[in-house]
Motif scaffolding. Structure first.
Motif, PDB file in Angstrom:
ATOM      1  N   THR A  52      20.757  -4.939  20.137  1.00  0.00           N
ATOM      2  CA  THR A  52      20.871  -4.436  21.827  1.00  0.00           C
ATOM      3  C   THR A  52      21.802  -4.065  22.877  1.00  0.00           C
ATOM      4  O   THR A  52      22.685  -3.795  22.303  1.00  0.00           O
ATOM      5  CB  THR A  52      19.648  -5.805  22.679  1.00  0.00           C
ATOM      6  OG1 THR A  52      19.198  -5.668  23.420  1.00  0.00           O
ATOM      7  CG2 THR A  52      21.276  -6.527  22.369  1.00  0.00           C
ATOM      8  N   THR A 230      10.862   2.463  24.460  1.00  0.00           N
ATOM      9  CA  THR A 230      11.689   2.047  23.402  1.00  0.00           C
ATOM     10  C   THR A 230      12.563   1.101  22.896  1.00  0.00           C
ATOM     11  O   THR A 230      11.745   0.507  22.550  1.00  0.00           O
ATOM     12  CB  THR A 230      13.372   3.505  23.323  1.00  0.00           C
ATOM     13  OG1 THR A 230      12.680   4.465  23.223  1.00  0.00           O
ATOM     14  CG2 THR A 230      14.222   2.648  22.125  1.00  0.00           C
ATOM     15  N   ASP A 231      12.088   0.381  24.800  1.00  0.00           N
ATOM     16  CA  ASP A 231      12.668  -1.136  24.811  1.00  0.00           C
ATOM     17  C   ASP A 231      11.236  -2.549  24.514  1.00  0.00           C
ATOM     18  O   ASP A 231      10.917  -3.266  24.312  1.00  0.00           O
ATOM     19  CB  ASP A 231      12.297  -1.190  26.553  1.00  0.00           C
ATOM     20  CG  ASP A 231      13.888  -3.026  26.294  1.00  0.00           C
ATOM     21  OD1 ASP A 231      14.381  -3.421  25.889  1.00  0.00           O
ATOM     22  OD2 ASP A 231      13.871  -3.492  27.741  1.00  0.00           O
ATOM     23  N   ARG A 242       7.692  -3.464  19.183  1.00  0.00           N
ATOM     24  CA  ARG A 242       8.419  -2.293  19.589  1.00  0.00           C
ATOM     25  C   ARG A 242       8.050  -0.541  18.273  1.00  0.00           C
ATOM     26  O   ARG A 242       7.710  -1.598  17.081  1.00  0.00           O
ATOM     27  CB  ARG A 242       9.593  -2.234  20.061  1.00  0.00           C
ATOM     28  CG  ARG A 242       9.595  -3.604  20.257  1.00  0.00           C
ATOM     29  CD  ARG A 242      11.436  -4.005  20.609  1.00  0.00           C
ATOM     30  NE  ARG A 242      11.537  -5.608  21.096  1.00  0.00           N
ATOM     31  CZ  ARG A 242      11.206  -6.170  20.383  1.00  0.00           C
ATOM     32  NH1 ARG A 242      11.869  -6.063  18.850  1.00  0.00           N
ATOM     33  NH2 ARG A 242      11.982  -7.925  20.683  1.00  0.00           N
ATOM     34  N   PRO A 244      10.779   1.062  17.645  1.00  0.00           N
ATOM     35  CA  PRO A 244      11.688   0.905  16.177  1.00  0.00           C
ATOM     36  C   PRO A 244      11.312  -0.074  15.306  1.00  0.00           C
ATOM     37  O   PRO A 244      11.459   0.242  13.897  1.00  0.00           O
ATOM     38  CB  PRO A 244      13.073   0.920  17.461  1.00  0.00           C
ATOM     39  CG  PRO A 244      12.396   1.704  18.584  1.00  0.00           C
ATOM     40  CD  PRO A 244      10.803   1.077  18.529  1.00  0.00           C
ATOM     41  N   ASP A 245      11.131  -1.025  15.859  1.00  0.00           N
ATOM     42  CA  ASP A 245      10.333  -2.340  14.741  1.00  0.00           C
ATOM     43  C   ASP A 245       9.526  -1.745  14.002  1.00  0.00           C
ATOM     44  O   ASP A 245       9.045  -2.019  12.442  1.00  0.00           O
ATOM     45  CB  ASP A 245       9.650  -3.401  15.519  1.00  0.00           C
ATOM     46  CG  ASP A 245      10.394  -4.616  16.457  1.00  0.00           C
ATOM     47  OD1 ASP A 245      12.045  -4.145  16.380  1.00  0.00           O
ATOM     48  OD2 ASP A 245       9.922  -4.758  17.798  1.00  0.00           O
ATOM     49  N   ASN A 263      17.623  -0.560  18.190  1.00  0.00           N
ATOM     50  CA  ASN A 263      17.083  -0.318  20.012  1.00  0.00           C
ATOM     51  C   ASN A 263      18.134  -0.913  20.487  1.00  0.00           C
ATOM     52  O   ASN A 263      18.091  -1.334  20.879  1.00  0.00           O
ATOM     53  CB  ASN A 263      16.075  -2.061  19.568  1.00  0.00           C
ATOM     54  CG  ASN A 263      15.034  -1.363  20.057  1.00  0.00           C
ATOM     55  OD1 ASN A 263      15.605  -0.219  21.403  1.00  0.00           O
ATOM     56  ND2 ASN A 263      13.679  -1.601  20.614  1.00  0.00           N
TER      57      ASN A 263
END
Length: 435
Positions: A52, A230-231, A242, A244-245, A263
């Motif tokens: 993070t 993205t967050d 999210r 990316p997940d 991420n």
């Protein structure tokens, strides 16, 4: 940790010249970092499995409660992370990037997370730092734990627990974690397995910056870096929805267990300007947040809507998170993207650009978004393009999000929208095939 120093001289230049100055300065500094990343997937090379982006806690007496970090002195913090790559040896990274004094962690542990704050008692392992249980991290620095034998499995949550006597509230955090963390009563509960030891909850990440593993086979990391989209703002808390997940799970289903997705989004982040609340500008944080991640091979950049919007937000008294209120042009934004491209290529890292999704913008701002998207799609400057605009827009009204993908604020996707973004990523492009 490498930080780009500030400079007052560009402020006196015209805006386009100033943006080009930033691009050149960032590119040159990127070349000065020792070592060059290699695209080769080396056996036993360490690779990030979770990360993070640290950011400063806004220091203002009028800051509202949601912009204040919880007081944790004399208590134990337990934070839950979801690794995206398996391995059998782990190092945990802590950051004091925005501290004004040393951070002392008295003890820390890693364990397999169960439900809430509970952990598997048999999995608890103490971390060491230079063979000592205590870590002392200088202001502006980060520190990795010693290598810890630990079976990490992608998708199995881990709990990082740390005890500090630090009386002052944290100044380094990740503000919007979309993940519940836990705070104990007074005392050291680093080894406690039961959830009852952690009665308080919060939704920030404190001092924790990343985990890396020695994977079972050669592997690589994909870094997603950008703003609140993205967050994962407005995605479901604790659900890992999210984009990316979702992308990490898509890769796993495709049999690519050798690829981690990290991420590094920050809600409110801008490409060209810092914020007291929303982190360093991306052109400044790109090297240490993206290019310095262990095993990074490809970076996906998603940024821009805040640059377009914040210049039009009226200033106000108290903590003004939108300072500076600068109206940004498309050429200035393009110069910023070009600086990221130069920095990535100086480290032999692939960089993919993304289009800016619609946000119900007034005509003058919509013109900037469309000009930037046209350049991203057609310039050939990036190593490839992911069209998030096309994935999210309403075909009947292309300047707005498709209603079923809209979280309700006109800018942020809902869970279905984030899934649509992940599905829009061409896996062959992501993994290095020709455009």
């Amino acid at each position: 940790m490498f930080l780009i120093p500030g400079s007052s001289s560009p402020d006196r230049l015209p805006r386009i010249q100033r943006a080009l100055h930033v691009a050149l300065r960032c590119a040159l500094l990127a070349c000065a970092v020792t070592g060059v990343a290699s695209p080769a997937l080396a056996q036993n090379a360490r690779v990030g499995t979770w990360a993070t982006a640290p950011q400063a806690v806004a220091q203002h007496p009028a800051a509202p409660s949601f912009n204040r970090a919880p007081a944790v002195g004399g208590r134990t913090v337990r934070q839950i992370v979801y690794p995206t790559l398996s391995g059998n040896e782990v190092r945990v990274r802590f950051s004091n990037a925005f501290g004004t004094q040393p951070l002392v962690i008295e003890r820390a542990s890693l364990a397999v997370s169960l439900r809430g704050a509970a952990v598997d008692a048999g999995s608890v392992r103490a971390m060491t730092f230079g063979a000592q249980p205590m870590a002392r991290i200088a202001p502006g620095a980060w520190l990795d734990s010693d290598p810890l034998p630990f079976e990490v499995r992608a998708g199995t949550p881990l709990a990082v627990s740390l005890f500090t006597r630090e009386a002052r509230p944290p100044t380094t955090w990740h503000k919007i974690a979309q993940q519940t963390a836990y705070l104990s009563g007074a005392g050291d509960f680093v080894d406690a397995a039961q959830a009852s030891a952690y009665p308080k909850r919060f939704t920030n990440t404190l001092w924790l910056a990343g985990l890396s593993v020695v994977p079972d086979a050669p592997a690589q990391a994909i870094v997603a870096i950008g703003d609140s989209i993205t967050d994962g703002m407005r995605s479901t808390l604790n659900a890992n929805r999210r984009w990316p997940d979702v992308l990490a799970r898509r890769l796993a289903r495709a049999g690519r267990g050798d690829v981690a997705v990290l991420n590094l989004g920050i809600s409110g982040n801008r490409l060209l300007h810092d914020s007291a609340c929303y982190g360093e500008r991306l052109v400044a944080r790109f090297r240490h947040d993206a290019l310095a991640q262990p095993g990074v091979r490809t970076v996906v950049v998603q940024i821009g809507i805040n640059d377009i919007n914040f210049g039009y937000v009226p200033p106000h008294a108290g903590l003004d998170c939108d300072v500076p209120h600068v109206i940004v042009t498309a050429p200035e934004m393009i110069a910023g993207y070009q600086s990221l491209i130069a920095a990535a290529r100086s480290r032999n890292v692939r960089i993919l650009g993304t289009t800016i999704p619609p946000g119900r913008l007034p005509p003058e701002r919509e013109a900037v978004r469309e000009a930037v998207n046209q350049w991203v799609r057609t310039s050939g400057a990036f190593d490839g393009v992911i069209d998030f605009d096309a994935a999210l827009r309403d075909p009947a009204q292309p300047t707005r999000l498709l209603p079923r993908l809209d979280s309700g604020d006109g800018t942020h996707p809902n869970d279905a929208g984030y899934a649509a973004m992940a599905d829009a990523v061409p896996l062959p492009l992501l993994l290095g095939a020709a455009r």
